[in-house]
Write a protein that holds these residues in place. Structure first.
Motif, PDB file in Angstrom:
ATOM      1  N   GLU A   1       0.832  -1.201   0.000  1.00 56.41           N
ATOM      2  CA  GLU A   1       0.000   0.000   0.000  1.00 56.41           C
ATOM      3  C   GLU A   1       0.866   1.251   0.000  1.00 56.41           C
ATOM      4  OE1 GLU A   1      -3.171  -0.050  -0.374  1.00 56.41           O
ATOM      5  OE2 GLU A   1      -3.379  -2.234  -0.191  1.00 56.41           O
ATOM      6  N   PRO A   2       0.318   2.378  -0.439  1.00 58.59           N
ATOM      7  CA  PRO A   2       1.062   3.634  -0.330  1.00 58.59           C
ATOM      8  C   PRO A   2       1.462   3.866   1.122  1.00 58.59           C
ATOM      9  CG  PRO A   2      -0.882   3.933  -1.689  1.00 58.59           C
ATOM     10  CD  PRO A   2      -0.996   2.566  -1.083  1.00 58.59           C
ATOM     11  N   ARG A   3       2.714   4.218   1.326  1.00 53.24           N
ATOM     12  CA  ARG A   3       3.172   4.347   2.708  1.00 53.24           C
ATOM     13  C   ARG A   3       4.448   5.165   2.787  1.00 53.24           C
ATOM     14  NH1 ARG A   3       5.245  -0.808   6.251  1.00 53.24           N
ATOM     15  NH2 ARG A   3       6.402   0.371   7.825  1.00 53.24           N
ATOM     16  N   GLY A   4       4.463   6.138   3.671  1.00 55.59           N
ATOM     17  CA  GLY A   4       5.674   6.869   3.974  1.00 55.59           C
ATOM     18  C   GLY A   4       6.497   6.101   4.989  1.00 55.59           C
ATOM     19  N   ALA A   5       7.682   6.588   5.263  1.00 55.55           N
ATOM     20  CA  ALA A   5       8.586   5.912   6.193  1.00 55.55           C
ATOM     21  C   ALA A   5       8.664   6.695   7.497  1.00 55.55           C
ATOM     22  CB  ALA A   5       9.966   5.763   5.583  1.00 55.55           C
ATOM     23  N   SER A   6       8.367   6.018   8.606  1.00 57.07           N
ATOM     24  CA  SER A   6       8.506   6.625   9.926  1.00 57.07           C
ATOM     25  C   SER A   6       9.980   6.653  10.304  1.00 57.07           C
ATOM     26  CB  SER A   6       7.727   5.811  10.955  1.00 57.07           C
ATOM     27  OG  SER A   6       8.344   4.534  11.133  1.00 57.07           O
ATOM     28  N   PRO A   7      10.360   7.389  11.342  1.00 56.74           N
ATOM     29  CA  PRO A   7      11.755   7.349  11.805  1.00 56.74           C
ATOM     30  C   PRO A   7      12.229   5.931  12.106  1.00 56.74           C
ATOM     31  CG  PRO A   7      10.620   9.191  12.819  1.00 56.74           C
ATOM     32  CD  PRO A   7       9.572   8.410  12.078  1.00 56.74           C
ATOM     33  N   THR A   8      11.342   5.106  12.673  1.00 57.02           N
ATOM     34  CA  THR A   8      11.714   3.709  12.944  1.00 57.02           C
ATOM     35  C   THR A   8      11.951   2.951  11.649  1.00 57.02           C
ATOM     36  OG1 THR A   8      10.427   3.716  14.992  1.00 57.02           O
ATOM     37  CG2 THR A   8      11.001   1.569  14.066  1.00 57.02           C
ATOM     38  N   ASP A   9      11.091   3.191  10.649  1.00 51.94           N
ATOM     39  CA  ASP A   9      11.275   2.546   9.344  1.00 51.94           C
ATOM     40  C   ASP A   9      12.607   2.941   8.725  1.00 51.94           C
ATOM     41  OD1 ASP A   9       8.762   1.263   9.351  1.00 51.94           O
ATOM     42  OD2 ASP A   9       7.785   3.044   8.512  1.00 51.94           O
ATOM     43  N   LEU A  10      12.942   4.221   8.802  1.00 52.34           N
ATOM     44  CA  LEU A  10      14.197   4.696   8.218  1.00 52.34           C
ATOM     45  C   LEU A  10      15.401   4.090   8.935  1.00 52.34           C
ATOM     46  CD1 LEU A  10      13.387   8.456   7.576  1.00 52.34           C
ATOM     47  CD2 LEU A  10      13.806   6.699   5.847  1.00 52.34           C
ATOM     48  N   ASP A  11      15.307   3.961  10.247  1.00 55.29           N
ATOM     49  CA  ASP A  11      16.395   3.328  10.998  1.00 55.29           C
ATOM     50  C   ASP A  11      16.580   1.884  10.547  1.00 55.29           C
ATOM     51  OD1 ASP A  11      16.963   5.595  12.435  1.00 55.29           O
ATOM     52  OD2 ASP A  11      15.811   4.996  14.213  1.00 55.29           O
ATOM     53  N   LEU A  12      15.479   1.172  10.387  1.00 55.64           N
ATOM     54  CA  LEU A  12      15.552  -0.220   9.958  1.00 55.64           C
ATOM     55  C   LEU A  12      16.131  -0.326   8.556  1.00 55.64           C
ATOM     56  CD1 LEU A  12      14.954  -3.206  10.425  1.00 55.64           C
ATOM     57  CD2 LEU A  12      12.597  -2.788   9.673  1.00 55.64           C
ATOM     58  N   LEU A  13      15.705   0.571   7.669  1.00 55.45           N
ATOM     59  CA  LEU A  13      16.213   0.568   6.296  1.00 55.45           C
ATOM     60  C   LEU A  13      17.710   0.848   6.274  1.00 55.45           C
ATOM     61  CD1 LEU A  13      15.342   0.382   3.299  1.00 55.45           C
ATOM     62  CD2 LEU A  13      14.947   2.861   3.366  1.00 55.45           C
ATOM     63  N   ARG A  14      18.138   1.827   7.040  1.00 55.57           N
ATOM     64  CA  ARG A  14      19.570   2.162   7.088  1.00 55.57           C
ATOM     65  C   ARG A  14      20.375   1.024   7.720  1.00 55.57           C
ATOM     66  NH1 ARG A  14      17.608   7.625   8.477  1.00 55.57           N
ATOM     67  NH2 ARG A  14      18.164   9.049   6.772  1.00 55.57           N
ATOM     68  N   ASP A  15      19.834   0.412   8.770  1.00 56.11           N
ATOM     69  CA  ASP A  15      20.545  -0.687   9.423  1.00 56.11           C
ATOM     70  C   ASP A  15      20.719  -1.864   8.465  1.00 56.11           C
ATOM     71  OD1 ASP A  15      20.741   0.738  11.744  1.00 56.11           O
ATOM     72  OD2 ASP A  15      19.128  -0.307  12.789  1.00 56.11           O
ATOM     73  N   ALA A  16      19.672  -2.164   7.690  1.00 53.81           N
ATOM     74  CA  ALA A  16      19.760  -3.264   6.731  1.00 53.81           C
ATOM     75  C   ALA A  16      20.808  -2.963   5.669  1.00 53.81           C
ATOM     76  CB  ALA A  16      18.394  -3.504   6.086  1.00 53.81           C
ATOM     77  N   ALA A  17      20.811  -1.715   5.170  1.00 49.87           N
ATOM     78  CA  ALA A  17      21.810  -1.329   4.169  1.00 49.87           C
ATOM     79  C   ALA A  17      23.214  -1.386   4.763  1.00 49.87           C
ATOM     80  CB  ALA A  17      21.505   0.074   3.647  1.00 49.87           C
ATOM     81  N   HIS A  18      23.336  -1.019   6.040  1.00 46.20           N
ATOM     82  CA  HIS A  18      24.645  -1.060   6.707  1.00 46.20           C
ATOM     83  C   HIS A  18      25.144  -2.496   6.824  1.00 46.20           C
ATOM     84  CE1 HIS A  18      27.917   0.034   9.341  1.00 46.20           C
ATOM     85  NE2 HIS A  18      27.464  -0.779  10.290  1.00 46.20           N
ATOM     86  N   LEU A  19      24.273  -3.413   7.218  1.00 43.00           N
ATOM     87  CA  LEU A  19      24.661  -4.821   7.310  1.00 43.00           C
ATOM     88  C   LEU A  19      25.085  -5.362   5.946  1.00 43.00           C
ATOM     89  CD1 LEU A  19      21.994  -6.403   9.697  1.00 43.00           C
ATOM     90  CD2 LEU A  19      24.447  -6.203  10.115  1.00 43.00           C
ATOM     91  N   ALA A  20      24.325  -4.997   4.921  1.00 41.67           N
ATOM     92  CA  ALA A  20      24.681  -5.430   3.569  1.00 41.67           C
ATOM     93  C   ALA A  20      26.050  -4.890   3.176  1.00 41.67           C
ATOM     94  CB  ALA A  20      23.617  -4.966   2.577  1.00 41.67           C
ATOM     95  N   GLY A  21      26.310  -3.633   3.553  1.00 38.71           N
ATOM     96  CA  GLY A  21      27.609  -3.034   3.242  1.00 38.71           C
ATOM     97  C   GLY A  21      28.758  -3.764   3.915  1.00 38.71           C
ATOM     98  N   ILE A  22      28.576  -4.149   5.178  1.00 39.72           N
ATOM     99  CA  ILE A  22      29.606  -4.900   5.886  1.00 39.72           C
ATOM    100  C   ILE A  22      29.888  -6.210   5.156  1.00 39.72           C
ATOM    101  CG2 ILE A  22      30.129  -6.162   8.006  1.00 39.72           C
ATOM    102  CD1 ILE A  22      28.503  -4.059   9.514  1.00 39.72           C
TER     103      ILE A  22
END
Length: 267
Positions: A141-162
């Motif tokens: 569904e259409p959905r913006g990202a909450s601060p918690t969502d953004l943290d999770l997205l960044r954390d996942a990208a960080h793990l992938a980067g490692i």
């Protein structure tokens, strides 16, 4: 509950990285963590090629093969996709609803073909700031990202980067070792490398050295073997030099003789 899922998922991913699991397995696990933590989303990763001028491949645990091919072949230009813009600005790009955004028609059709309307993308960046790829999350569904969502997205990208950075470093090390081994084994002399321990454990002995001394590699791998074949008149001096190197950090630089299998002596 979401936090527990994320923490357990991060533990699994870090364990895979620590034990040197294949990169594909680790990245797929990162995507699964996102899908478990945010029910109903589709997560994927587009990994940049070595040149950094395009995506090399896409990994996604729940996307059909044809969808991963679309993402793997996507342009990295910011005007062509949210992923390109995420790479360009080095920040997450949140498209709440592709049907009303209008900036990326090709990606809009792609998302809609999967029954998705939200398109989130975050850059994957190395510890040195090198762009490695993008992490993509597709929402039903259409959905913006909450601060918690953004943290999770960044954390996942960080793990992938490692994971990506670790895998590339290991590959570079293997290539350097292979190059060094090829060079050493073409030299007209014997070469060996010892572990920095008092026991003089062997790390590597070149084929030339094995032929010169007359002992097979199995003997060289035996604990204490090198000490045994050092000439008796040199042995105590070498052991003392090894002790100083190991205990005091002094440079090891000694000339000594080795006794060969046929009882001759070489320097």
């Amino acid at each position: 509950r979401r936090r527990e899922i994320v923490h357990e998922g991060e533990r699994r991913v870090l364990e895979l990285i620590a034990r040197g699991a294949p990169l594909e397995q680790t990245l797929l696990e990162v995507a699964r963590v996102m899908e478990e933590a945010d029910d109903g989303v589709l997560a994927s990763m587009q990994v940049l090629n070595e040149e950094g001028d395009g995506f090399g491949h896409c990994l996604a645990p729940s996307l059909p093969p044809e969808a991963t091919l679309v993402l793997a072949s996507a342009s990295i230009r910011p005007e062509d996709s949210p992923c390109g813009l995420a790479l360009d600005c080095r920040e997450p790009v949140i498209v709440e609803d592709v049907t009303t955004d209008g900036r990326w028609p090709v990606m809009t059709q792609f998302a809609l073909s999967l029954g998705r309307r939200g398109f989130w993308s975050a850059p994957i960046v190395s510890s040195l700031g090198e762009l490695l790829g993008t992490f993509v999350v597709l929402q039903v569904e259409p959905r913006g990202a909450s601060p918690t969502d953004l943290d999770l997205l960044r954390d996942a990208a960080h793990l992938a980067g490692i994971a990506i950075e670790r895998a590339r470093a290991e590959e570079s090390l293997r290539a350097a070792e292979a190059k060094y081994r090829t060079l050493v084994e073409q030299l007209p002399l014997g070469t060996y490398i010892l572990a920095p321990t008092l026991e003089l454990g062997l790390i590597y002995a070149s084929p030339q050295l094995q032929r010169m001394v007359g002992y097979p590699l199995e003997d060289w791998n035996r604990p204490g073997f090198l000490t045994e074949i050092i000439h008796p008149d040199d042995r105590a001096r070498v052991q003392e030099a090894v002790y100083r190197t190991h205990s005091l950090g002094e440079r090891f630089e000694e000339e000594y003789r080795l006794q060969t299998a046929d009882d001759s002596t070489i320097w």
